[in-house]
Design a protein around this motif. Structure first.
Motif, PDB file in Angstrom:
ATOM      1  N   GLY A  61      33.122 -19.572  30.730  1.00 33.27           N
ATOM      2  CA  GLY A  61      32.616 -18.919  31.918  1.00 33.27           C
ATOM      3  C   GLY A  61      33.110 -17.505  32.126  1.00 33.27           C
ATOM      4  N   ARG A  81      24.282 -13.841  31.965  1.00 32.43           N
ATOM      5  CA  ARG A  81      24.564 -14.980  32.833  1.00 32.43           C
ATOM      6  C   ARG A  81      23.289 -15.400  33.570  1.00 32.43           C
ATOM      7  N   PRO A  87      24.462 -23.992  40.853  1.00 27.66           N
ATOM      8  CA  PRO A  87      25.418 -24.583  39.917  1.00 27.66           C
ATOM      9  C   PRO A  87      24.803 -25.495  38.869  1.00 27.66           C
ATOM     10  N   GLU A  90      23.220 -23.198  36.088  1.00 26.16           N
ATOM     11  CA  GLU A  90      23.904 -22.004  35.595  1.00 26.16           C
ATOM     12  C   GLU A  90      24.178 -22.084  34.096  1.00 26.16           C
ATOM     13  N   ALA A  91      24.208 -20.924  33.481  1.00 21.38           N
ATOM     14  CA  ALA A  91      24.707 -20.773  32.115  1.00 21.38           C
ATOM     15  C   ALA A  91      25.530 -19.498  32.096  1.00 21.38           C
ATOM     16  N   PRO A  92      26.694 -19.514  31.460  1.00 22.76           N
ATOM     17  CA  PRO A  92      27.613 -18.386  31.575  1.00 22.76           C
ATOM     18  C   PRO A  92      27.214 -17.186  30.739  1.00 22.76           C
ATOM     19  N   ASP A  96      27.616 -20.547  26.168  1.00 27.40           N
ATOM     20  CA  ASP A  96      28.775 -21.438  26.121  1.00 27.40           C
ATOM     21  C   ASP A  96      29.691 -21.191  24.931  1.00 27.40           C
ATOM     22  N   ASN A 120      28.966 -26.557  26.991  1.00 28.83           N
ATOM     23  CA  ASN A 120      29.453 -26.966  28.303  1.00 28.83           C
ATOM     24  C   ASN A 120      28.340 -27.072  29.337  1.00 28.83           C
ATOM     25  N   SER A 121      27.443 -26.095  29.351  1.00 29.42           N
ATOM     26  CA  SER A 121      26.440 -26.049  30.410  1.00 29.42           C
ATOM     27  C   SER A 121      25.195 -26.864  30.079  1.00 29.42           C
ATOM     28  N   ARG A 122      24.981 -27.179  28.813  1.00 30.50           N
ATOM     29  CA  ARG A 122      23.833 -27.960  28.380  1.00 30.50           C
ATOM     30  C   ARG A 122      24.297 -28.966  27.332  1.00 30.50           C
ATOM     31  N   TYR A 153      16.269 -23.447  26.424  1.00 31.72           N
ATOM     32  CA  TYR A 153      17.405 -22.638  25.983  1.00 31.72           C
ATOM     33  C   TYR A 153      16.931 -21.288  25.476  1.00 31.72           C
TER      34      TYR A 153
END
Length: 332
Positions: A61, A81, A87, A90-92, A96, A120-122, A153
């Motif tokens: 993140g 981002r 939340p 979200e994707a950082p 990731d 982490n996010s997906r 993605y």
């Protein structure tokens, strides 16, 4: 012959894997976001090296500008981002995978290695296999949806190349225009604008975007080409008469991001970047949020895998070549 593993004193996440074959030498950091730290041809370094100190204990993140800002990273499932303030969606920044450790999947050799990481996010598993030849680095990629739901993605390869003024950026001959994603001080226009390539214009001047300029130009432009008819592009380094060509299948990676940074980023730092990035990508958007909004984000169905390959070919290893010869190596 086993590959070379060198442990730095900072932390165990900084283990290096060195791949060598003939004139090509690659340094990979599996524990530091799977970053390719170095790509050399005949002893000449093509990748940007860190210009500032940074904490190698990368944190998921974190902002990309707080990392190494060098070498080759992978951006998945976004570049910019995405979905700030929502939340669950979200994707950082830069995705990731550049901030998490990757695992060596099989015993590395002196010429090849496979590494893998889970996002982490997906629920995405990302695998890449690196193999060096006497003239190139080939990377075979796959991304797998581990869930029972479809996942949207973005992917972009993110190689930051070292440059000098007077180097040459070469795109496929069929490219005549680019889409503006961002441009410092709006010198090339606003997001979504179309500009001509390689010569474009602003209010007062013509600009040759293919020619690199000085590090104090205070410009930073993110542009997109595509959809592409040819999956070839490159950067010619005039100082050594040598160049690097990216080769990929435009059916798999139909767009190319072009980052031209001549001291214009980050705008809140004394250390400004001086680099060019040629970024094969799946869509001409910087954030997953915008790609979903515009209906251009690829979709992985449950348990589906997408695969692609990018080759970094070094031209001129047997002796210095001219810009014209380098251009022909891409157009041919």
């Amino acid at each position: 012959m086993p590959s070379k593993l060198v442990r730095r004193s900072m932390n165990s996440g900084s283990d290096r894997i060195i791949l060598e074959n003939g004139a090509v030498r690659v340094v990979l950091l599996p524990g530091s976001g799977g970053r390719i730290e170095s790509l050399q041809g005949g002893g000449f370094e093509f990748l940007l090296q860190p210009s500032h100190s940074f904490d190698e204990q990368l944190t998921p993140g974190m902002s990309f500008q707080d990392g190494a800002c060098s070498g080759i990273d992978e951006c998945l499932p976004t570049v910019a981002r995405s979905w700030i303030g929502i939340p669950a969606l979200e994707a950082p920044d830069h995705g990731d995978f550049w901030t998490i450790p990757w695992t060596v999947q099989e015993s590395a050799t002196s010429r090849s290695v496979t590494i893998v990481a889970d996002g982490n996010s997906r629920p995405l598993r990302f695998t890449k296999r690196l193999e060096v030849s006497p003239t190139s680095l080939q990377i075979d990629y796959s991304v797998e949806n581990l869930s029972s739901k479809a996942v949207e993605y973005l992917y972009a390869c993110h190689p930051l190349f070292s440059i000098d003024p007077g180097d040459l950026v070469v795109l496929p001959a069929s490219v005549a225009s680019l889409r503006v994603e961002s441009s410092a001080h709006n010198r090339l226009g606003n997001q979504g604008d179309s500009i001509s390539w390689p010569i474009t214009y602003n209010a007062s001047d013509s600009i040759d975007l293919s020619a690199t300029v000085s590090s104090n130009a205070d410009t930073a432009d993110m542009l997109y080409a595509g959809p592409l008819a040819s999956g070839r592009c490159g950067l010619f380094r005039s100082v050594v008469g040598r160049g690097i060509v990216l080769r990929f299948d435009p059916a798999q990676l139909p767009y190319l991001g072009l980052w031209l940074c001549y001291g214009g980023w980050p705008d809140d730092s004394e250390q400004r970047q001086f680099a060019v990035a040629l970024e094969p990508t799946v869509a001409a958007r910087g954030s997953l949020e915008n790609a979903i909004r515009d209906g251009v984000a690829p979709v992985l169905e449950p348990n589906q895998t997408h695969s692609w390959t990018i080759e970094f070919l070094i031209v001129g290893l047997n002796g210095a070549i001219s810009k014209e010869t380098f251009v022909r190596s891409i157009e041919g």
